[in-house]
Design an enzyme around this catalytic site. Structure first.
Site, mmCIF file in Angstrom:
data_model
loop_
_atom_site.group_PDB
_atom_site.id
_atom_site.type_symbol
_atom_site.label_atom_id
_atom_site.label_comp_id
_atom_site.label_asym_id
_atom_site.label_seq_id
_atom_site.Cartn_x
_atom_site.Cartn_y
_atom_site.Cartn_z
ATOM 1 N N GLU A 35 0.818 -1.229 0.043
ATOM 2 C CA GLU A 35 0.268 0.108 0.074
ATOM 3 C C GLU A 35 0.868 1.381 0.025
ATOM 4 O O GLU A 35 1.676 1.358 0.856
ATOM 5 C CB GLU A 35 -0.789 0.092 1.176
ATOM 6 C CG GLU A 35 -2.455 0.263 1.046
ATOM 7 C CD GLU A 35 -2.829 -0.624 -0.164
ATOM 8 O OE1 GLU A 35 -3.337 -0.454 -1.189
ATOM 9 O OE2 GLU A 35 -3.522 -1.639 0.509
ATOM 10 N N GLY A 125 -13.271 2.520 -1.581
ATOM 11 C CA GLY A 125 -11.749 2.308 -1.865
ATOM 12 C C GLY A 125 -11.644 1.160 -2.735
ATOM 13 O O GLY A 125 -10.398 0.597 -2.503
ATOM 14 N N LEU A 126 -12.638 0.601 -3.362
ATOM 15 C CA LEU A 126 -12.428 -0.614 -4.293
ATOM 16 C C LEU A 126 -12.183 -0.280 -5.523
ATOM 17 O O LEU A 126 -12.629 -1.058 -6.647
ATOM 18 C CB LEU A 126 -13.372 -1.676 -3.930
ATOM 19 C CG LEU A 126 -13.882 -2.035 -2.629
ATOM 20 C CD1 LEU A 126 -14.844 -2.815 -2.396
ATOM 21 C CD2 LEU A 126 -12.702 -2.715 -2.089
ATOM 22 N N ASP A 173 -4.113 0.767 -9.453
ATOM 23 C CA ASP A 173 -5.712 0.281 -9.713
ATOM 24 C C ASP A 173 -6.064 0.088 -11.137
ATOM 25 O O ASP A 173 -6.861 -0.956 -11.300
ATOM 26 C CB ASP A 173 -6.530 1.641 -9.273
ATOM 27 C CG ASP A 173 -6.251 1.977 -7.491
ATOM 28 O OD1 ASP A 173 -5.587 1.045 -6.667
ATOM 29 O OD2 ASP A 173 -6.696 2.978 -6.993
HETATM 30 C C1 GLA Z 1 -5.015 4.524 -4.221
HETATM 31 C C2 GLA Z 1 -4.237 4.943 -5.567
HETATM 32 C C3 GLA Z 1 -3.523 3.698 -5.695
HETATM 33 C C4 GLA Z 1 -2.313 3.304 -4.672
HETATM 34 C C5 GLA Z 1 -3.347 3.299 -3.375
HETATM 35 C C6 GLA Z 1 -2.569 2.978 -2.141
HETATM 36 O O1 GLA Z 1 -6.149 3.463 -4.496
HETATM 37 O O2 GLA Z 1 -5.025 5.072 -6.714
HETATM 38 O O3 GLA Z 1 -2.484 4.165 -6.989
HETATM 39 O O4 GLA Z 1 -1.504 4.425 -4.361
HETATM 40 O O5 GLA Z 1 -4.343 4.280 -3.236
HETATM 41 O O6 GLA Z 1 -1.650 2.056 -2.217
#
Ligand code: GLA
Length: 390
Positions: A35, A125-126, A173
């Site tokens: 993360e 956050g998905l 992501d």
């Molecule tokens: C968000 C961002 C990713 C990554 C995560 C943390 O989801 O879009 O690029 O940095 O946070 O790991």
């Protein structure tokens, strides 16, 4: 998803039943571990999940781009011939940002009608935004025969997020949403974009997603703040070593050099990134040996570092994870994604999943007054075209 409902809405909005729209899908994602490493040139280990964004789309002759969604009330019609601009209405920026990137890369947009439907829990956050971006890029690339590679579409989607949504995200992501594979995690080097699909064999275990349902208020500005803090940390460490991203530094070397970062807070940010990067490598090794307990311990350590060093967890995520740690059958639990609210993931022995969900839900509610939602994750395929027959 009931396709007939989506199709009916499409024809209600856009009429003309003579030309059939095409259907595309891009999933959301969870991140198993790694993360806040991706914008530091590090490793990540995300998986695509069963939830995602569906897009019905067709070309038209009238030089208008029409956007609508089953999830948001706002609709938009804009000429495909003008320049595409950032909008006040947030969700428009994901498809428009992608279209602007396609144009910047030499392709003209044409008239199009689009209808989106997403079943990713909102603001959890998905990666619902990456899912909208990638499904748009994938669909238009296919529909207009633009000939871009999938990895190009991933980069355009990330840039759309930077330029139209204003979040300076890494590439994890969009990459996971595009490249995900059933029962595999995407082990990605975010610097070189080399990746491997690592089998995730969880026989006897469930990966349970738990949504804190905490609104992610200032998440975007806090995210950008962390990006800037990492750049500052790098500036202190790069002079002597010549590294150009934090993840290049082995933890032992950081341990020796950390005093070169005068600010204690910035030092902790770097400590998280550098140790988390190592945890991804250890996790891949653990998963390859089927060492589920070892992987669970790494998940727990990741959460602790995100809480203490990186400070992106907060009361709700910490409460839900700490509840999980105390429940029988839980092998590991951590927040997933950017943090500041959103979801946790929990590795739970199958026979204890139901009681875990009940106990974690109760404990979390007692302490926060919020109701958490739980889903058993199915690790799924990335972006694709679907049949419209059903
Ligand atoms: C968000 C961002 C990713 C990554 C995560 C943390 O989801 O879009 O690029 O940095 O946070 O790991």
């Amino acid at each position: 998803m009931d396709l007939s409902v989506l199709k009916n809405r499409f024809f209600e909005l856009y009429h003309n039943k003579q030309i059939a729209p095409q259907l595309y899908f891009a999933p959301g994602r969870i991140n198993l571990i790694g993360e806040h490493t991706d914008y530091n040139g590090g490793f990540v280990l995300p998986c695509a999940i069963q939830f995602g964004t569906y897009l019905l789309i067709r070309k038209t002759e009238d030089q208008m781009i029409r956007l609508a969604s089953m999830n948001f009330p706002e609709k938009m019609d804009i000429p495909s011939t003008g320049s595409l601009q950032k909008q006040e209405v947030r969700w428009f920026n994901y498809p428009l940002g992608v279209m602007a990137q396609l144009e910047e890369n030499g392709k003209k947009m044409t008239g199009m009608e689009l209808l989106f439907f997403g079943d990713i829990p909102n603001g959890a956050g998905l990666s619902s935004s990456a899912s909208i971006e990638v499904v748009t890029a994938y669909a238009i690339n296919d529909l207009l025969n633009l000939g871009f590679e999938l990895v190009d579409l991933v980069k355009f989607s990330q840039r759309a997020e930077h330029e139209f949504a204003g979040v300076m995200c890494g590439i994890m992501d969009q990459f996971a949403v595009a490249m995900g594979k059933e029962d595999h995690a995407v082990f990605l080097n975010s610097k070189t974009l080399q990746y491997k699909q690592v089998p995730v064999v969880l026989e006897g275990y469930d990966l349970v997603i738990a949504n804190t349902n905490k609104q992610r208020g200032l998440a975007d500005s806090k995210y950008n703040e962390r990006v800037a803090e990492c750049q500052l940390a790098l500036a202190f460490l790069s002079g002597e070593t010549g590294i150009d991203s934090l993840s290049e530094m082995p933890f032992l070397q950081f341990f020796k050099m950390q005093d070169q970062i005068p600010d204690e807070l910035i030092r902790r940010r770097a400590r998280h990134v550098i140790s988390e990067n190592q945890r991804v490598l250890s996790s891949v090794a653990a998963l390859q040996k089927n060492d589920i307990t070892g992987f669970g311990a790494l998940m727990n350590a990741s959460h602790e570092s995100l809480r203490d060093n990186y400070e992106v967890t907060g009361f709700e995520l910490d409460t839900l994870v700490e509840e999980a740690w105390g429940i029988r059958g839980v092998i590991g639990a951590r927040m997933t994604g950017a943090g500041f609210g959103g979801c946790t993931i929990n590795l739970v022995m199958k026979e204890h999943s139901a009681s875990f969900i009940q106990k974690a839900g109760e404990g979390y509610f007692q302490k926060t007054g919020l109701k958490a939602d739980f889903y058993i994750a199915k690790i799924s395929n990335g972006a694709r075209k679907l049949s419209t027959e059903s």
